[in-house]
Design a protein around this motif. Structure first.
Motif, short mmCIF file in Angstrom:
data_model
loop_
_atom_site.label_atom_id
_atom_site.label_comp_id
_atom_site.label_asym_id
_atom_site.label_seq_id
_atom_site.Cartn_x
_atom_site.Cartn_y
_atom_site.Cartn_z
N ALA A 221 0.81 -1.20 0.03
CA ALA A 221 -0.04 -0.03 -0.11
C ALA A 221 0.90 1.31 0.20
O ALA A 221 0.60 2.18 -0.61
CB ALA A 221 -0.95 -0.07 1.20
N ALA A 222 1.97 1.21 0.69
CA ALA A 222 2.92 2.33 0.87
C ALA A 222 3.45 2.66 -0.69
O ALA A 222 3.52 3.60 -1.26
CB ALA A 222 4.13 2.10 1.94
N LEU A 223 3.86 1.44 -1.12
CA LEU A 223 4.65 1.48 -2.34
C LEU A 223 3.61 2.05 -3.50
O LEU A 223 3.94 3.00 -4.30
CB LEU A 223 5.09 0.43 -2.78
N GLU A 224 2.29 1.67 -3.52
CA GLU A 224 1.10 2.21 -4.28
C GLU A 224 1.30 3.83 -4.25
O GLU A 224 1.32 4.15 -5.23
CB GLU A 224 0.09 1.41 -4.19
N ALA A 225 1.04 4.15 -3.06
CA ALA A 225 0.76 5.60 -2.82
C ALA A 225 2.02 6.50 -3.37
O ALA A 225 1.97 7.36 -4.17
CB ALA A 225 0.65 5.98 -1.35
N ILE A 226 3.12 5.92 -3.20
CA ILE A 226 4.33 6.52 -3.79
C ILE A 226 4.37 6.66 -5.21
O ILE A 226 4.69 7.55 -5.94
CB ILE A 226 5.73 5.72 -3.34
N LYS A 227 4.13 5.32 -5.79
CA LYS A 227 4.09 5.44 -7.21
C LYS A 227 2.81 6.22 -7.69
O LYS A 227 3.30 6.98 -8.97
CB LYS A 227 3.72 3.88 -7.71
N ARG A 228 1.88 6.41 -7.20
CA ARG A 228 0.96 7.30 -7.59
C ARG A 228 1.27 8.56 -7.61
O ARG A 228 1.24 9.21 -8.82
CB ARG A 228 -0.46 7.31 -6.69
N ALA A 229 1.85 9.01 -6.68
CA ALA A 229 2.59 10.52 -6.67
C ALA A 229 3.49 10.64 -7.80
O ALA A 229 3.64 11.63 -8.43
CB ALA A 229 3.03 10.66 -5.33
N MET A 230 4.35 9.51 -8.17
CA MET A 230 5.32 9.78 -9.02
C MET A 230 4.59 9.81 -10.32
O MET A 230 5.19 10.56 -11.18
CB MET A 230 6.23 8.66 -9.03
N ALA A 231 3.67 9.06 -10.48
CA ALA A 231 2.96 9.20 -11.92
C ALA A 231 2.28 10.72 -11.88
O ALA A 231 2.07 11.16 -13.15
CB ALA A 231 1.69 8.28 -11.86
N ALA A 232 1.63 11.27 -10.87
CA ALA A 232 1.31 12.55 -11.04
C ALA A 232 2.22 13.75 -11.44
O ALA A 232 1.96 14.73 -12.28
CB ALA A 232 0.53 12.95 -9.51
N ASN A 233 3.32 13.42 -10.83
CA ASN A 233 4.38 14.51 -11.19
C ASN A 233 4.78 14.18 -12.49
O ASN A 233 5.19 15.17 -13.47
CB ASN A 233 5.92 14.08 -10.36
#
Ligand code: ADP
Ligand code: ZN
Length: 791
Positions: free
Chosen positions: A200-212
């Motif tokens: 779940a933590a990794l998923e949140a980080i990846k989502r933010a990376m995608a948004a950037n």
């Protein structure tokens, strides 16, 4: 075309130079150049290129240094932010972003001669004393510029040549590609299957990376709004996970994701935790496969040549991942996808000399400027970062359990007041701890003993007149070092022989008493209690070289040591499955220091040290010996309750307006004449008072109400339209007062402490005030924004 150049000599000013035709196309923003300045030739960095200048008769740039621009425009922008926020001259900030070895390249780095130590095969030859000394200097550094060596060793080139003839060193005229970890054998390590929380933590980080990736928060070039940068929509995460909860695995997989996006990553680790173990984990993951890349390492124990090479590996994009201490935050990784700040609460992220930046905060700003995601990780987050989560500025990710459901170690608090009863003063080992050590020795398990103070005894007192041996340069007692029979000052390094009688001329009593304890004494007493145990001590006195450090850790890992005694050097990041017992000898030692963070620091240290126990199959046990066993910092640490600690600590900070309820600027005046220092400090106070004058008249105090965002403060101009200084409604000025350590290294120090929420704006005012200040000769002023130490 002309270039604006920030010169390396401190002038707080930029100068224009004209770009001669032969250099056209070679000068860009970030180029390092040599330019004429008066009769001198000086170095500088191009900060902008323009078509024309306001000045006539410009001098030409003499030459450009290096094939590539050394300071990338993004890092240049970051340096500017640092100069502004941390209140220092831009050229000082610019200097900090390049390693010395890279900056010095212009002197013909590659043409100069280097002396390199060669591995000794067979028996070490018997050398004349002089040659041996020179050899030791070379060996310690592994590689050194010949000129530096000659100066340092006060020797001649012919002595060095003799060492070369014996095959002990080689003298070469270029830097080799040195990989500081080349000799280590690295096995590839595939990604692990994450548990639910990790995923779940990794998923949140990846989502933010995608948004950037979609362009999200990228700054427009040239636009500088420091304080608004500090308040991102949230691509900053705080990963709060207990030790052993699998944070590092998340970093590794997030980095892999950045690489997949074609971006690089910076991983900051406290210097002390930058062990081969840590580096190896990163190298192993990216040593093969389709995401294969070099991992560059940057830290202070590299030789100049190594640092130079590591840096260029990054600049040339051969290494897409950098792992390093504080200054690695300036690594020219481009494009940057991710910054990890591990152990984000660590105070070593703060640089204690100008520019006094905090690498964690710089990381967040850099992330915002470059659209990179920032992940702060810790088992014991700083109050600042956790507070930012509560306010919604950072996103909180939690890993409350250890991987594989390993239990947290069981922590017992030992009341040392009871252990002391009846005897002659408190013992070093309580009966409980002694018993626990005995058990471990019987079972063949390992023990770590922690005491954050080196030396043998911390004070030498006369039993008759009460004289205490103090440092002549500092207001500190001298520490007794038994092996060499010396008294040492741990601040300035002053050394003297142990006196036979009291040094008080009128007394001369031969009865001298040693009090207080250090790691040497723990080692000594332990040796008497357990004569068969194999004990090693690890502190700055024995660990002079990184090889020593590695050797002890290696011996401990392979079971050649039963008990490891150490200072904070052993508190962090180490992972030894066979350690089932941790003893903290004196838990309240740091608790009573005059610093509002004393409780926080104690809580962090206890939690970190306790986390060394029970990282294998057997449940760990921790004994915390304390004289104030009911102090909240100790009790919350016992229950592994960070949130509980935060809740009670934040209340105290808010009441007293200490960070994170406000930000602090610490102004220190120092000089050898105490009267002058004090007088100057009072003068500074009067200048500062002008910042709040008229506050009463304004009368619009927003009491108890937080100003919505710092961003609002920065937009208001420094000077109001009428030209009077803008007022700081929430500014609290304390002092001048003598520093907790009044005298250090022969200098007297007086301090003023300023607290406000509008720190970006205050920095600007401070820059203005301090540059206009006339201080008497011999008195200097330093400004420390967001200090981590108040001593
Ligand atoms: P932290 O950085 O939080 O201290 P680590 O990432 O070092 O934790 O993890 C602790 C240990 O658990 C390491 O040996 C690591 O390899 C292992 N580990 C981490 N995540 C997993 C996982 N999902 N499955 C199995 N083992 C894991
Ligand atoms: Zn001293």
């Amino acid at each position: 075309m002309i270039a604006h150049v920030s010169l390396e000599i401190a002038l707080r000013k930029e100068f224009d130079y004209f770009i001669p035709p032969e250099l056209e196309g070679k000068v860009d923003v970030g180029s390092r150049v040599q330019v004429p300045f008066g009769a001198r030739k000086v170095l500088g960095v191009v900060t902008a290129v323009a078509e024309e200048s306001a000045h006539a008769k410009l001098k030409p740039i003499i030459k450009v240094i290096g094939a590539q621009t050394l300071v990338t425009p993004k890092v240049l922008q970051l340096a500017r932010w640092i100069a502004e926020y941390y209140c220092c001259a831009p050229e000082i900030a610019l200097k900090a972003v390049l390693p010395e070895a890279v900056r010095k390249e212009e002197d013909g780095w590659r043409e100069r001669l280097f002396v390199r130590a060669l591995p000794v095969s067979g028996e070490f030859p018997k050398l004349p004393k002089r040659q041996l000394e020179v050899w030791h200097i070379i060996e310690e550094r592994r590689e050194i510029l010949l000129n530096d060596l000659l100066e340092l060793a006060e020797t001649t080139a012919s002595t060095v040549r003799r060492l070369e003839d014996r095959g002990l060193v080689s003298v070469v005229n270029e830097v080799s590609e040195r990989d500081p970890y080349a000799h280590e054998h690295i096995l590839p390590s595939p990604p692990l299957v994450l548990n639910e929380r990790q995923a779940a933590a990794l998923e949140a980080i990846k989502r933010a990376m995608a948004a950037n990736e979609d362009g999200g928060t990228k700054m427009e070039d040239g636009k500088r709004e420091p304080s608004s940068i500090l308040h991102p929509p949230s691509s900053t995460f705080l990963l709060h996970g207990v030790t052993g909860s699998g944070k590092t695995e998340i970093y590794l997989q997030a980095i892999a994701h950045a690489l997949e996006q074609g971006k690089g990553a910076i991983v900051l680790v406290p210097e002390i935790a930058l062990t081969p173990q840590t580096v190896e984990r990163f190298k192993a993951r990216f040593s093969s496969g389709k995401l294969q890349t070099l991992v560059a390492v940057l830290h202070s124990h590299l030789s100049a040549g190594e640092r130079h090479d590591e840096w260029h590996k990054i600049r040339q994009s051969r290494a897409r991942i950098v792992i390093g201490a504080r200054s690695a935050i300036f690594a020219p990784v481009e494009p940057l996808g991710l910054v990890v700040v591990d152990e984000e609460h660590e105070h070593t992220y703060k640089q204690e000399e100008a520019p006094r930046y905090h690498a964690r905060d710089v990381a967040i700003v850099r992330g915002q400027m470059e659209g990179a995601v920032v992940v702060l990780g810790s088992a014991t987050p700083s109050l600042e970062s956790y507070h930012n989560c509560k306010k919604g500025k950072y996103a909180l990710l939690e890993l409350p359990e250890r991987v594989d459901d390993q239990k947290m170690p069981y922590v017992r608090i030992v009341d040392m007041r009871q252990a002391a009863r009846g005897g002659k003063g408190p013992p070093i080992f309580s009966p409980q701890l002694k018993e626990a050590i005995t058990q471990r020795l019987e079972r063949g398990e390992q023990t770590i003993l922690f005491l954050n103070r080196r030396g043998y005894s911390t004070a030498l007192e006369c039993t008759q007149c009460g004289y205490v041996a103090n440092c002549p340069n500092c207001s500190l007692t001298l520490t007794y070092h038994r092996p060499e029979q010396k008294l040492r000052c741990h601040l300035c390094g002053y050394v003297e022989a142990v006196p036979a009688v009291c040094s008080n001329e009128k007394c001369k009593n031969p009865q001298i008493r040693y009090s207080g304890l250090g790691t040497q004494k723990v080692e000594d007493v332990l040796g008497k209690l357990f004569p068969k145990a194999r004990v090693r001590r690890m502190d700055a006195d024995v660990m002079k070289r990184k090889e020593d450090y590695r050797k002890v850790l290696g011996d401990f890992r392979t079971g050649k040591i039963d008990i490891l005694i150490g200072t904070q050097m052993i508190a962090k990041g180490l992972h030894f499955p066979n350690v089932t017992l941790v003893g903290i000898i004196f838990a309240d030692m740091a608790l009573h220091q005059p610093d509002f963070r004393a409780g926080e620091r104690t809580f962090q240290l206890l939690t970190q040290v306790a986390g060394r126990a029970g990282r294998g199959d057997v449940e760990g046990e921790v004994f915390v010996q304390a004289f104030t066993p009911f102090h909240p910092a100790i009790q919350f640490a016992r229950r592994h309750d960070f949130v509980g600690f935060y809740e009670q600590e934040i209340e105290f900070r808010e009441q007293l307006k200490y960070p994170p309820a406000a930000r602090v600027a610490l102004l220190t005046l120092k000089g050898r004449n105490e009267e002058k220092v004090k007088f100057s400090a009072e003068h500074v106070r009067r200048e500062l008072d002008k910042l709040v004058e008229g506050n009463k008249k304004v009368g619009r105090r927003v009491s108890g109400h937080e100003s919505p965002e710092l961003a609002l403060d920065i937009k208001s101009p420094i000077l109001s339209s009428t030209g009077s200084p803008a007022l700081f409604r929430d500014l609290i000025i304390a002092g001048p007062a003598p520093a907790p350590l009044l005298r250090a290294e022969t200098f007297y120090r007086y301090q003023l402490m300023l607290r406000t929420r509008a720190m970006s704006r205050l920095s600007q005012s401070l820059a203005r005030i301090t540059t206009g200040l006339m201080l008497p000769e011999g008195v200097t002023l330093t400004v420390d924004i967001d200090p981590v130490s108040l001593s």
